[in-house]
Design an enzyme around this catalytic site. Sequence first.
Site, PDB file in Angstrom:
ATOM      1  N   THR A 166       1.290  -0.099  -5.818  1.00 28.88           N
ATOM      2  CA  THR A 166       0.075  -0.900  -6.239  1.00 28.88           C
ATOM      3  C   THR A 166       0.504  -2.379  -6.911  1.00 28.88           C
ATOM      4  O   THR A 166       1.194  -2.005  -8.015  1.00 28.88           O
ATOM      5  CB  THR A 166      -1.165  -0.312  -6.938  1.00 28.88           C
ATOM      6  OG1 THR A 166      -2.296  -0.859  -6.569  1.00 28.88           O
ATOM      7  CG2 THR A 166      -1.021   0.268  -8.040  1.00 28.88           C
ATOM      8  N   HIS A 167       0.090  -3.403  -6.712  1.00 34.93           N
ATOM      9  CA  HIS A 167       0.416  -4.845  -7.450  1.00 34.93           C
ATOM     10  C   HIS A 167      -0.393  -5.866  -7.276  1.00 34.93           C
ATOM     11  O   HIS A 167      -1.370  -5.794  -6.268  1.00 34.93           O
ATOM     12  CB  HIS A 167       1.757  -5.136  -6.960  1.00 34.93           C
ATOM     13  CG  HIS A 167       1.699  -5.421  -5.467  1.00 34.93           C
ATOM     14  ND1 HIS A 167       1.948  -4.618  -4.454  1.00 34.93           N
ATOM     15  CD2 HIS A 167       1.937  -6.820  -5.037  1.00 34.93           C
ATOM     16  CE1 HIS A 167       1.848  -5.352  -3.398  1.00 34.93           C
ATOM     17  NE2 HIS A 167       1.699  -6.773  -3.687  1.00 34.93           N
ATOM     18  N   SER A 168      -0.564  -6.549  -8.233  1.00 36.77           N
ATOM     19  CA  SER A 168      -1.219  -7.819  -8.117  1.00 36.77           C
ATOM     20  C   SER A 168      -0.465  -9.058  -7.918  1.00 36.77           C
ATOM     21  O   SER A 168       0.771  -8.813  -8.122  1.00 36.77           O
ATOM     22  CB  SER A 168      -2.100  -8.241  -9.335  1.00 36.77           C
ATOM     23  OG  SER A 168      -3.030  -6.764  -9.503  1.00 36.77           O
TER      24      SER A 168
END
Length: 324
Positions: A166-168
Amino acid sequence: MSEIRKHYFLDEYCIIAPGRSKRPSVFKAEKKEEASNKCVFCAGEEDKTPLATAVYKNGSILKDSEGSRVTRWDMRCIPNLYPALAPDASEVNSDLDVTPGYGFHEVIVETPLHENVTPDLSDEEMTLLMKVYQDRVMHYESMDKIEYVSLFKNWGEKAGASLEHTHSQLIAMPIKPPVLMEEMKAIDSYSGCPYCDIVEKESKSERLLYENEHFLVITPYCSKVPYEMWILPKVHTNHISGFDQDQLSSLGKAIHSALSGLWNNIGEIPYNYMFYQLRDETGYHFNLKIQPVTTKTAGFEKNTEVFINTMPPETAVNYLQGDF
Ligand SMILES: [Zn+2]
Ligand SMILES: [Zn+2]
């Protein structure tokens, strides 16, 4: 029986066409591959990425240097290996309108743990993530030639994420996005702030999904896609830099609540969320839009920019609350 609904204040429309989907399908995630130690975003793999520009660890902000990578971190910001825009863009010659692709493209790794998704993050981690967003947006917006920082998250392959961890992401760019300029024109010609009016109206409506001290989550009247959610500050604020620690913590809780509702009650659906804000326009009203990806954009939408949505937001809100 369908309805053509107009956006609260923009010339945008969507067709709410229920009927075919009476109940939410409970979506199952595509079979996850075993967490492989080849994931470059995992703790222990720091030397597989470009040098981190900011590493959040135990309340401090550190940086990687050649030969010395920060380990045991909480969150880590790294340049995208395949950037859309880069600082070393060179001049181009053409008789058409063209400027160098100058800018920055950064990935924010939200957790050292591969299997964690947003609903697994604690209040403290969500608050830290909001602080990271605020820091990184302000860092790039303070630079010469940077006009806008697009901050967004793609989760799941169908929503455009190429890595599962999970990453932005943020893309700092030398132009202002036309969509926001158009919206600002509409706001300027509106008497008062249309988003403040939306907050006022929807806080008492059946489309209110969640509320805390500083933020509302609603399923908007003219939802383009099933389970679309908007997060709005109750007090008029144009930019993330205007939020104090308490407001950042409330924003983190609002995002966590929205995504947990989606995850727990509908399924592990791919989604995008996008921040909308304008630093230099005090008339703008910060907002965050979450769009789950359950359908494909097809010919009609591309032709007309009118979206067909089979899930009325008044029904979606109940499903998202687990009430069905
Ligand atoms: Zn990983
Ligand atoms: Zn406002």
